[in-house]
Design a protein around this motif. Structure first.
Motif, short mmCIF file in Angstrom:
data_model
loop_
_atom_site.label_atom_id
_atom_site.label_comp_id
_atom_site.label_asym_id
_atom_site.label_seq_id
_atom_site.Cartn_x
_atom_site.Cartn_y
_atom_site.Cartn_z
N GLY A 19 -17.44 -37.67 33.75
CA GLY A 19 -16.01 -37.47 33.92
C GLY A 19 -15.59 -36.11 34.42
N LEU A 20 -16.54 -35.25 34.78
CA LEU A 20 -16.18 -33.94 35.29
C LEU A 20 -15.45 -34.10 36.62
N ASN A 21 -14.24 -33.55 36.71
CA ASN A 21 -13.40 -33.76 37.88
C ASN A 21 -13.62 -32.67 38.91
N MET A 22 -14.37 -32.99 39.95
CA MET A 22 -14.65 -32.05 41.02
C MET A 22 -14.46 -32.76 42.35
N ASP A 23 -14.15 -31.99 43.37
CA ASP A 23 -13.87 -32.57 44.69
C ASP A 23 -15.17 -32.85 45.43
N VAL A 24 -15.83 -33.92 45.05
CA VAL A 24 -17.12 -34.32 45.63
C VAL A 24 -16.90 -35.52 46.54
N ASP A 25 -17.38 -35.44 47.78
CA ASP A 25 -17.28 -36.57 48.71
C ASP A 25 -18.55 -37.42 48.72
N HIS A 26 -19.70 -36.78 48.41
CA HIS A 26 -20.98 -37.48 48.49
C HIS A 26 -21.88 -37.04 47.35
N VAL A 27 -22.52 -37.98 46.70
CA VAL A 27 -23.50 -37.68 45.65
C VAL A 27 -24.88 -38.09 46.15
N ALA A 28 -25.82 -37.15 46.14
CA ALA A 28 -27.19 -37.40 46.61
C ALA A 28 -28.16 -37.23 45.45
N PHE A 29 -28.90 -38.28 45.15
CA PHE A 29 -29.90 -38.22 44.09
C PHE A 29 -31.19 -37.65 44.65
N ALA A 30 -31.59 -36.48 44.17
CA ALA A 30 -32.86 -35.91 44.58
C ALA A 30 -34.00 -36.43 43.71
#
Length: 456
Positions: free
Chosen positions: A219-230
């Motif tokens: 639920g951390l609210n941050m302006d993220v457009d893309h999440v990449a799993f390393a």
């Protein structure tokens, strides 16, 4: 009331608005960073004198506080509030922390309104355990789409890279720093000051990339457009295992804010995701939970043996599973083998004190004989020492030992100073010491510094 749905549905926003409509309220969050974020919002709305923050590492409690923002573990359940809410209630199924969430689900209530927020995978169990509950479903505001595998150096701006160990996080952050000019780092082991500064770096656009653990998933609210799993595997407290579909969705769901669509994918060593997993995440279709973790909270403090028996009570419902023995339970078992110590725990007040001591985290994460001896020393000081407090020079020596251990165990980073435990430290409850000593932490760099010894 249970407000259920995927990420980016406004559940937390709704609960905050409802809480502020009451004269008093309390909310429990799954992460310290999330509690701090929402504490700042309530302070802005109501003023610092009206809001308390209670987590495992911070305590800010103004005398007239009307709104309490806490981690779920730190919720003061003897405090009466008109409104009470618990976020990410599906974590009641988590093997490590689940029994705490289950306890809040079964016993924590506001005098006028109670809300549980989380994934709809827990709905059938809530219907069984709280049959009179009202359910509200919230659809996601934006779409979440899989975009495949990308090289780390080819990720789009405003991307969050996810790994599950401090070493991986800092290695990935350094690579991004060298190739893309800068990155912020978020993981639980950072001090509050450093962690908040790293979030601010990213949110203000000073850097375009964020490398984090799954701390960002709750639920951390941050302006993220893309999440990449390393990485696609994590250590679950017992062994490494592959991420489950709901966990992937929880983290991937940080991409996209409100009506802005988001994307997710893999990078670095993580292979492309399976089509079945992609479909489940994009459409939020997951198996419902079958059981929740439980531990008896009706404890018997007549003797250490009675306390141990109470901790081993069976659950009252077939949908509840007794949690595996937590560190505090294991510590009590170890201390119960010390006959001299048991003679000191000879009345209910002493047994209650012993149980409080057993709940001191093992910051070295080894639960060794050394930690057991430390707990024994603390109990004896508090039981029979002058004024029932810990000697300040002894506390300082223990902190110095932690400092030395960290310096040798993390040679690849710049170790930041930590404060010695004091009256508001999570490791030393109020009244256990004389006035604290401490050193302020250094200003954060463009890539923060881990403090793994203080991660609890």
């Amino acid at each position: 009331m249970a407000v259920l749905g995927p990420t980016n549905t406004g559940k937390t926003y709704l609960a905050m608005e409802r809480m502020l409509g009451h004269a008093t309220g309390m909310m429990g969050f799954p992460l310290r960073l999330l509690a701090r974020e929402n504490y700042d919002k309530v302070v802005k709305a109501k003023g610092a004198g009206q809001v308390a923050l209670v987590t495992g590492e911070e305590k800010i409690i103004p005398p007239g506080a009307r709104y309490w923002i806490c981690t779920v573990e730190s919720m003061p359940l003897d405090h009466v509030a008109q409104f009470l809410a618990v976020d990410e209630i599906q974590l009641a199924a988590d093997p490590e922390r689940g029994h705490i969430f289950t306890d809040r689900l079964l016993h924590a209530r506001g005098t006028e309104e109670t809300m549980f927020l989380g994934s709809d995978t827990i709905k059938p169990l809530l219907q069984k355990l709280i049959p009179k509950a009202e359910f509200v479903s919230r659809p996601r505001f934006s779409s979440l789409t899989y975009s495949g595998h990308k090289k780390l150096t080819k990720l789009p701006p405003r991307a969050a890279v996810v790994a599950f160990s401090a070493a991986d996080v800092y290695g990935l952050a350094e690579l991004l720093r060298r190739t893309r000019g800068g990155t912020a780092v978020v993981l639980g082991a950072l001090s509050p000051r450093t962690r908040n500064a790293q979030v601010q770096l990213y949110q203000e656009g000073a850097v375009d990339y964020l490398v984090a653990t799954d701390a960002i998933g709750m639920g951390l609210n941050m302006d993220v457009d893309h999440v990449a799993f390393a990485r696609l595997s994590k250590f679950d407290g017992q062994q490494p295992r592959r991420l489950r579909a709901p966990e992937v969705a929880q983290i991937a769901g940080r991409a996209g804010r409100h009506l802005t669509d988001g994307t997710f994918g893999t990078t670095d060593e993580a292979p492309p995701l399976d089509p079945e997993l992609i479909d489940a995440v994009e459409n939020h279709t997951f198996e419902t939970l079958k059981t929740l973790m439980w531990r008896n909270v009706d404890l018997d403090f007549r003797s250490p043996q009675a306390l141990l028996r109470a901790l081993e009570e069976r659950p009252p419902s077939p949908v509840l599973i007794r949690a595996r023995e937590a560190d505090d339970h294991l510590a009590l078992q170890a201390l119960s083998q010390d006959a001299d110590l048991m003679r000191l725990a000879n009345n209910p007040l002493a047994v209650r004190l012993l149980w409080e001591v057993c709940q001191i985290p093992d910051f070295r994460k080894v639960l060794s004989d050394a930690h057991t001896r430390l707990l024994s020393q603390i109990f004896k000081y508090l039981r029979d020492g002058p004024a029932g407090t810990l000697p300040l020079d002894w506390v300082a020596a223990q902190v110095a030992r932690l400092d030395r251990g960290r310096a040798t165990s993390t040679p690849w980073c710049r170790a930041s100073p930590i404060s010695a435990p004091g009256p508001t430290s999570p490791t030393v409850p109020v009244g256990w010491t004389t006035p604290s000593i401490g050193r302020s932490a250094p200003a954060p760099s463009r890539i923060g510094c881990p403090t793994p010894c203080m991660s609890a």
